[in-house]
Scaffold this active site. Structure first.
Site, short mmCIF file in Angstrom:
data_model
loop_
_atom_site.label_atom_id
_atom_site.label_comp_id
_atom_site.label_asym_id
_atom_site.label_seq_id
_atom_site.Cartn_x
_atom_site.Cartn_y
_atom_site.Cartn_z
CB CYS A 20 33.25 -23.21 -68.69
SG CYS A 20 33.63 -25.49 -69.83
CB CYS A 55 30.16 -23.33 -65.24
SG CYS A 55 29.82 -25.11 -64.41
CG ASP A 96 41.35 -20.81 -64.81
OD1 ASP A 96 42.32 -20.90 -64.15
OD2 ASP A 96 40.68 -22.91 -65.80
NE ARG A 153 48.45 -28.29 -67.22
CZ ARG A 153 48.04 -27.53 -68.63
NH1 ARG A 153 48.91 -26.94 -69.12
NH2 ARG A 153 47.30 -26.99 -68.61
CE1 TYR A 154 51.19 -30.02 -63.15
CE2 TYR A 154 48.93 -30.79 -63.82
CZ TYR A 154 49.46 -30.24 -63.26
OH TYR A 154 49.25 -28.85 -62.81
CE LYS A 182 44.41 -29.03 -61.19
NZ LYS A 182 44.88 -29.55 -62.80
NE ARG A 192 40.00 -28.31 -70.37
CZ ARG A 192 39.39 -29.28 -69.28
NH1 ARG A 192 38.40 -30.50 -68.60
NH2 ARG A 192 40.11 -29.17 -68.35
CB CYS A 228 28.33 -29.97 -69.06
SG CYS A 228 30.15 -30.04 -69.21
NE ARG A 237 48.95 -34.91 -61.71
CZ ARG A 237 50.68 -34.32 -60.99
NH1 ARG A 237 51.18 -34.63 -61.50
NH2 ARG A 237 50.22 -33.44 -60.56
CG ASP A 265 45.05 -24.80 -64.16
OD1 ASP A 265 46.66 -24.98 -64.30
OD2 ASP A 265 44.83 -25.70 -64.22
C1 LIG Z 1 44.32 -31.00 -63.32
C2 LIG Z 1 45.06 -31.62 -64.15
C3 LIG Z 1 45.51 -32.97 -63.99
C4 LIG Z 1 45.23 -33.25 -62.15
O1 LIG Z 1 46.18 -33.13 -61.51
P1 LIG Z 1 46.13 -33.25 -60.02
O2 LIG Z 1 46.78 -32.12 -58.71
O3 LIG Z 1 46.26 -34.31 -60.20
O4 LIG Z 1 44.44 -33.36 -59.72
C5 LIG Z 1 46.14 -33.27 -65.22
N1 LIG Z 1 46.15 -33.06 -66.09
C6 LIG Z 1 45.55 -31.72 -66.09
C7 LIG Z 1 46.39 -30.74 -67.56
C8 LIG Z 1 45.34 -31.15 -65.14
O5 LIG Z 1 45.29 -29.65 -65.23
#
Ligand SMILES: *Cc1c(COP(=O)(O)O)cnc(C)c1O
Length: 383
Positions: A146, A143, A307, A126-127, A351, A148, A139, A130, A344
């Site tokens: 959850c 939880c 969420d 998404r980002y 986020k 997911r 798990c 990363r 989120d």
């Molecule tokens: C939370 C998340 C991350 C990590 O985000 P950080 O702010 O770096 O902790 C990476 N990818 C996805 C899809 C996420 O939901």
């Protein structure tokens, strides 16, 4: 009444151990064996009712959970459950309730829009720099809120089919990815060998700088944090860990020792909490949690607004409550203890930080600030 089990809410919240609690017959060797803990999880109505008096909401919830998100509670975590309080903070996190079958109109199966952001099954990108790599759907315990739950535990309709080779291939080709977060499910349920295979494959990709593991195992199953696991993990530095603790009572002596063992192997640890109704939606509880986390050498990282997952309305709080808690922390304890409150964004926006407003006004001449005591201050702006 078993003397080592928790009773009413503990105001001082010292580090204590509740072992072996409901399992007096377990040998010390069995108790300390993570595979014994997994084998002896409480995952049936009978297993629960042997040890707890359930409310009718809980009883109905347990029956319904067989087709949604499974119930499963490690003996270690089960011993933290409040016997006399059906609304206790530990109980509400892991024992299903009838309210889980209520679907609020704003609730969905995939609140963070992950399925739409998977270039490869199991890999959420998404980002820009990363990815979140979902390597398992299991798990140690589940939880109830959850995010997911659509794919986790194997009880629901949807399944996670992570394509490992395709994912490694994708990561190899995408040199903008410098940060891989292993999540799931809980990566630390894999054997040391299986986890090491994944970590070494990722480390062989030169542009991946930073590895992280998202896990609740140190809290649900501290026995898993063996010296052998820690020695394996430290070969893959820089490797960080995000754990998930919501209530100070979860930080037992065993959990503290597990977290310290990780820290002693050079693993920086952050904590992610979810703001949950009647679990941690108060300033004293949250303050106690974050201060205890620092004692375990864990830095509070995120506090999540819950969420909009199906059947979570009874666990959600208002956003205003989260802001109020953040105001009650900032300035009142060290900044190292303060997590970032985030939502989120529904549908896949990622986020978004939510903060109390300390900037009263901002123009070309000055900013007007409010401190934690509510006093006003001015700072000149440069035009
Ligand atoms: C939370 C998340 C991350 C990590 O985000 P950080 O702010 O770096 O902790 C990476 N990818 C996805 C899809 C996420 O939901």
């Amino acid at each position: 009444m078993i003397p080592s089990l928790p009773t009413s809410p503990n105001v001082n919240r010292p580090f204590v151990s509740h072992a072996p609690g409901h399992w007096p017959e377990a040998t010390q060797e069995e108790w300390n064996d993570w595979r014994w803990q997994l084998k002896n999880r409480v995952s049936t109505l009978e297993g629960l009712e042997k040890r707890l008096r359930l409310s009718s909401e809980e009883r109905a919830g347990v029956i319904l959970s067989a087709h949604k998100l499974a119930m499963s509670i490690t003996p270690h975590y089960f011993n933290l459950i409040e016997l006399d309080d059906p609304d206790g903070p530990i109980r509400r996190q892991v024992i299903p309730r009838l309210e889980e079958s209520h679907h609020h109109p704003s609730e969905v199966a995939d609140p963070c829009g992950e399925d739409a952001h998977m270039p490869v099954p199991g890999l959420v990108h998404r980002y820009p720099d990363r990815v979140n790599f979902l390597i398992t759907d299991r798990c140690a315990s589940y939880c109830r809120y959850c995010t997911r739950s659509r794919v986790v535990s194997g009880a629901g309709e949807q399944e996670l089919h992570t394509e490992f080779e395709q994912a490694f291939d994708y990561l190899q080709k995408h040199d903008e990815v410098r940060d891989v977060l292993l999540s799931g499910g809980d990566p630390l349920l894999f054997s040391d060998d299986k986890l090491e295979k994944i970590l070494s494959r990722l480390r062989a990709i030169p542009h991946i700088e930073f590895l992280r593991i998202g896990t609740r195992v140190p809290i649900f199953l501290p026995q898993r944090i063996t010296p052998a696991l820690c020695q394996m993990l430290q070969k893959y530095h820089p490797l960080w860990m995000s754990v998930h603790t919501n209530h100070p009572c979860e930080l037992t002596i065993e959990v503290r020792e597990a977290l310290e063992r990780l820290a002693n192997h050079g693993i920086p640890i952050g904590n992610q909490s979810v703001l949950l109704s009647k679990v941690n939606d108060s300033i004293p509880v949250m303050k106690s949690l974050i201060q205890k986390l620092l004692q375990c050498r864990v830095r509070p990282y995120y506090l999540y607004q819950c969420d909009l997952i199906y059947g979570s309305a009874h666990l959600r709080t208002s956003v205003a409550k989260g802001i109020e808690i953040m105001e009650g922390l900032r300035g009142h304890t060290t900044g190292y203890a303060i997590p970032q409150f985030v939502i989120d964004a529904p549908g896949g926006g990622g986020k978004v930080p939510i903060n109390p407003n300390y900037l009263i006004s901002h123009d070309k001449e000055k900013v007007v600030l409010r401190n934690y005591e509510g006093k006003l201050f001015e700072y000149p702006e440069i035009s």
